[in-house]
Design a protein around this motif. Sequence first.
Motif, PDB file in Angstrom:
ATOM      1  N   GLY A  26       0.772  -1.240   0.000  1.00 27.29           N
ATOM      2  CA  GLY A  26       0.000   0.000   0.000  1.00 27.29           C
ATOM      3  C   GLY A  26       0.795   1.276   0.000  1.00 27.29           C
ATOM      4  N   HIS A  27       2.111   1.210  -0.108  1.00 21.22           N
ATOM      5  CA  HIS A  27       2.958   2.388   0.095  1.00 21.22           C
ATOM      6  C   HIS A  27       2.673   3.548  -0.861  1.00 21.22           C
ATOM      7  CE1 HIS A  27       6.621   1.070   2.703  1.00 21.22           C
ATOM      8  NE2 HIS A  27       5.492   0.584   3.181  1.00 21.22           N
ATOM      9  N   GLY A  34      -2.665  14.253  -0.084  1.00 27.05           N
ATOM     10  CA  GLY A  34      -2.866  13.328   1.019  1.00 27.05           C
ATOM     11  C   GLY A  34      -4.041  12.392   0.861  1.00 27.05           C
ATOM     12  N   GLY A  35      -5.021  12.756   0.010  1.00 23.63           N
ATOM     13  CA  GLY A  35      -6.126  11.846  -0.242  1.00 23.63           C
ATOM     14  C   GLY A  35      -5.621  10.554  -0.860  1.00 23.63           C
ATOM     15  N   SER A  36      -6.256   9.454  -0.512  1.00 23.56           N
ATOM     16  CA  SER A  36      -5.764   8.150  -0.953  1.00 23.56           C
ATOM     17  C   SER A  36      -6.209   7.834  -2.374  1.00 23.56           C
ATOM     18  CB  SER A  36      -6.268   7.050  -0.018  1.00 23.56           C
ATOM     19  OG  SER A  36      -5.815   5.782  -0.454  1.00 23.56           O
ATOM     20  N   TYR A  37      -5.228   7.521  -3.218  1.00 27.63           N
ATOM     21  CA  TYR A  37      -5.556   6.949  -4.516  1.00 27.63           C
ATOM     22  C   TYR A  37      -6.090   5.532  -4.324  1.00 27.63           C
ATOM     23  CZ  TYR A  37      -2.878  10.623  -6.929  1.00 27.63           C
ATOM     24  OH  TYR A  37      -2.414  11.820  -7.413  1.00 27.63           O
ATOM     25  N   TYR A  38      -6.971   5.135  -5.203  1.00 27.95           N
ATOM     26  CA  TYR A  38      -7.436   3.754  -5.288  1.00 27.95           C
ATOM     27  C   TYR A  38      -6.301   2.945  -5.904  1.00 27.95           C
ATOM     28  CZ  TYR A  38     -11.058   0.150  -6.239  1.00 27.95           C
ATOM     29  OH  TYR A  38     -11.830  -0.989  -6.276  1.00 27.95           O
ATOM     30  N   LEU A  39      -5.955   1.820  -5.301  1.00 29.68           N
ATOM     31  CA  LEU A  39      -4.816   1.039  -5.777  1.00 29.68           C
ATOM     32  C   LEU A  39      -5.238  -0.027  -6.775  1.00 29.68           C
ATOM     33  CD1 LEU A  39      -2.834   0.583  -2.450  1.00 29.68           C
ATOM     34  CD2 LEU A  39      -2.534   2.328  -4.221  1.00 29.68           C
ATOM     35  N   GLY A  40      -4.400  -0.221  -7.786  1.00 26.48           N
ATOM     36  CA  GLY A  40      -4.649  -1.224  -8.803  1.00 26.48           C
ATOM     37  C   GLY A  40      -4.143  -2.595  -8.400  1.00 26.48           C
ATOM     38  N   ASP A  41      -4.125  -3.500  -9.353  1.00 27.17           N
ATOM     39  CA  ASP A  41      -3.820  -4.903  -9.073  1.00 27.17           C
ATOM     40  C   ASP A  41      -2.434  -5.113  -8.494  1.00 27.17           C
ATOM     41  OD1 ASP A  41      -6.286  -6.248 -10.318  1.00 27.17           O
ATOM     42  OD2 ASP A  41      -5.586  -4.962 -11.939  1.00 27.17           O
ATOM     43  N   ASP A  42      -1.472  -4.276  -8.887  1.00 28.63           N
ATOM     44  CA  ASP A  42      -0.108  -4.439  -8.385  1.00 28.63           C
ATOM     45  C   ASP A  42       0.293  -3.321  -7.429  1.00 28.63           C
ATOM     46  OD1 ASP A  42       0.092  -2.342 -10.123  1.00 28.63           O
ATOM     47  OD2 ASP A  42       1.758  -3.167 -11.299  1.00 28.63           O
ATOM     48  N   ARG A  51     -10.474  10.260  -5.159  1.00 32.39           N
ATOM     49  CA  ARG A  51      -9.788  10.055  -3.892  1.00 32.39           C
ATOM     50  C   ARG A  51     -10.855  10.189  -2.800  1.00 32.39           C
ATOM     51  NH1 ARG A  51      -7.396  13.861  -6.728  1.00 32.39           N
ATOM     52  NH2 ARG A  51      -7.597  15.549  -5.204  1.00 32.39           N
ATOM     53  N   GLU A  52     -11.206   9.075  -2.192  1.00 30.09           N
ATOM     54  CA  GLU A  52     -12.374   9.047  -1.318  1.00 30.09           C
ATOM     55  C   GLU A  52     -11.993   9.064   0.161  1.00 30.09           C
ATOM     56  OE1 GLU A  52     -15.886   6.760  -3.020  1.00 30.09           O
ATOM     57  OE2 GLU A  52     -14.212   5.748  -4.007  1.00 30.09           O
ATOM     58  N   THR A  53     -12.880   9.658   0.957  1.00 34.52           N
ATOM     59  CA  THR A  53     -12.613   9.818   2.380  1.00 34.52           C
ATOM     60  C   THR A  53     -12.550   8.476   3.095  1.00 34.52           C
ATOM     61  OG1 THR A  53     -13.516  12.048   2.511  1.00 34.52           O
ATOM     62  CG2 THR A  53     -13.572  10.745   4.533  1.00 34.52           C
ATOM     63  N   TRP A  54     -13.434   7.548   2.746  1.00 36.01           N
ATOM     64  CA  TRP A  54     -13.445   6.280   3.481  1.00 36.01           C
ATOM     65  C   TRP A  54     -12.167   5.488   3.241  1.00 36.01           C
ATOM     66  CZ3 TRP A  54     -13.684   1.445   0.960  1.00 36.01           C
ATOM     67  CH2 TRP A  54     -14.028   1.462  -0.392  1.00 36.01           C
ATOM     68  N   ILE A  55     -11.637   5.537   2.021  1.00 35.59           N
ATOM     69  CA  ILE A  55     -10.388   4.830   1.736  1.00 35.59           C
ATOM     70  C   ILE A  55      -9.217   5.533   2.427  1.00 35.59           C
ATOM     71  CG2 ILE A  55      -8.752   4.207  -0.078  1.00 35.59           C
ATOM     72  CD1 ILE A  55     -11.046   3.640  -1.918  1.00 35.59           C
ATOM     73  N   THR A  56      -9.190   6.847   2.363  1.00 34.52           N
ATOM     74  CA  THR A  56      -8.118   7.608   3.009  1.00 34.52           C
ATOM     75  C   THR A  56      -8.108   7.351   4.512  1.00 34.52           C
ATOM     76  OG1 THR A  56      -8.379   9.311   1.304  1.00 34.52           O
ATOM     77  CG2 THR A  56      -7.119   9.902   3.272  1.00 34.52           C
ATOM     78  N   SER A  57      -9.288   7.305   5.114  1.00 32.23           N
ATOM     79  CA  SER A  57      -9.386   7.034   6.555  1.00 32.23           C
ATOM     80  C   SER A  57      -8.867   5.640   6.883  1.00 32.23           C
ATOM     81  CB  SER A  57     -10.837   7.168   7.012  1.00 32.23           C
ATOM     82  OG  SER A  57     -11.307   8.484   6.825  1.00 32.23           O
ATOM     83  N   ARG A  58      -9.213   4.683   6.070  1.00 30.26           N
ATOM     84  CA  ARG A  58      -8.731   3.321   6.296  1.00 30.26           C
ATOM     85  C   ARG A  58      -7.207   3.253   6.215  1.00 30.26           C
ATOM     86  NH1 ARG A  58     -12.550  -0.926   2.920  1.00 30.26           N
ATOM     87  NH2 ARG A  58     -14.437  -0.745   4.196  1.00 30.26           N
ATOM     88  N   PRO A 393     -12.936  -3.841  -8.711  1.00 33.49           N
ATOM     89  CA  PRO A 393     -11.723  -3.938  -9.535  1.00 33.49           C
ATOM     90  C   PRO A 393     -10.508  -3.503  -8.731  1.00 33.49           C
ATOM     91  CG  PRO A 393     -12.935  -1.949 -10.084  1.00 33.49           C
ATOM     92  CD  PRO A 393     -13.792  -2.715  -9.120  1.00 33.49           C
ATOM     93  N   GLY A 394      -9.347  -4.025  -9.079  1.00 33.40           N
ATOM     94  CA  GLY A 394      -8.133  -3.623  -8.385  1.00 33.40           C
ATOM     95  C   GLY A 394      -8.139  -4.041  -6.928  1.00 33.40           C
ATOM     96  N   LYS A 395      -7.385  -3.315  -6.120  1.00 32.41           N
ATOM     97  CA  LYS A 395      -7.235  -3.618  -4.691  1.00 32.41           C
ATOM     98  C   LYS A 395      -7.244  -2.300  -3.935  1.00 32.41           C
ATOM     99  CE  LYS A 395      -4.514  -7.687  -5.904  1.00 32.41           C
ATOM    100  NZ  LYS A 395      -3.134  -8.150  -6.209  1.00 32.41           N
ATOM    101  N   SER A 396      -8.443  -1.799  -3.690  1.00 32.65           N
ATOM    102  CA  SER A 396      -8.644  -0.413  -3.266  1.00 32.65           C
ATOM    103  C   SER A 396      -7.816   0.002  -2.059  1.00 32.65           C
ATOM    104  CB  SER A 396     -10.122  -0.172  -2.975  1.00 32.65           C
ATOM    105  OG  SER A 396     -10.593  -1.082  -1.987  1.00 32.65           O
TER     106      SER A 396
END
Length: 425
Positions: A26-27, A34-42, A51-58, A393-396
């Motif tokens: 996840g690096h 600072g908002g979290s990008y959604y991560l792809g397969d690799d 860039r969503e708040t729930w993912i950034t919070s997680r 899709p991917g690995k959020s």
Amino acid sequence: MGKYELDSAENREFLLGLRDNLLSFGHRFPSPGGGSYYLGDDGTPWTDRPRETWITSRMCHVYSMGAMLGHEGSGALAAAALKGLMGELHDHENGGWYAGLTAENQVLPNKACYAHAFVILAGSSAMLAGISGGKKLLEDALRIYDKYFWDEKLGLSVDTWNTQFTELDSYRGLNANMHTVEAFLAAADATGDEKYRVRAGRIIDHVLGWARDNDWRIPEHYLSDWTPDLECNKEKPDDQFKPYGATPGHGIEWARLITQWAVSSFGQPDDETDAIGVTSKAIPEGKFTDYIEAAECLYNRAISDAWNADGAPGICYTTGWDGKPIVHDRMHWTLAEAINTSAVLYRVTWNDKYLNDYAAFMEYLDTYVVDHVNGSWFHQLDRNNKLLTTVWPGKSDIYHALQATLIPYNAKVGVSIAKAIELGD
């Protein structure tokens, strides 16, 4: 078999390897703001997605724990996510947090209870990890949540406001309330303010009432007066957040949270040697027993309905009210919660059924769900355990998976996982 057996040296080593892999995977999540990008397969950031708040919070939550665990770079990553939550994702005009920002920095509409619950979780963990600004984030998140989402009269949380906090949507839902229980327990553990634990119990009592009335299959969706809406999204049964029918993964997750709350509320240890908050291997009589038995009913109903239910291994995403699978896809988060809950129920009941379930889930995880090539876990598989990307899709993010490498070995069942890490074993 030792690799999959709870409390074996091989299983501890297996989970430690998974944990380190996930934290490394996840690096690359932080955007410049600072908002979290959604991560792809690799693990490559998908910069064209919001860039969503729930993912950034997680991500703030998991890397705060990573910092406490000594994973290199985690402190800076948690700080980056916290920057996003205090900066670009925070609505400085109306208060609270945007649902997110598009790739073009446009605000996504509405203010969701689900996202705000995760901001509380992020603030709790960041504060415990000593991340600068963590305490302020938690204080702000609790203030906003208390003002707009918590219904003190009912003892439940509302779901969605418009962006300006002037219009409340009529939908009520238990997914947001479930993560509110998680967030309230974390906040109580982090701050010592027990009113949040009491609130969690009020939500749990409502949920158990509905579950008992529905053969332990929890209605997910409700009208504004909290009448169950059992036909919600029947035309879109695999909805990402509001699927039709019963969601076995949520029954499993509720079982763990109920157990955590019951142990912390009724099973406090009498001495320092009592690690899990129960004074012996015999469950005490009274309310504690009632809640643990209810948690077992939820877990066992979900496993009976959905695990290996269609001729292939795995847990089906949804079932009808008759318990028969509707959406046969396997979601990684459901498996993560099954791993967590089977371990937690074993540690409280000492019933070998849960020990055996844990081993079966571990073997399935290793065989089908861990991506041994690109890292992290596959987020969605079809009924034949082949990769599918229609819902996820991917690995959020790494939240569910990482917690599944930690919660099974949390020696303090009644303590939220970040607080347990801070306390040590």
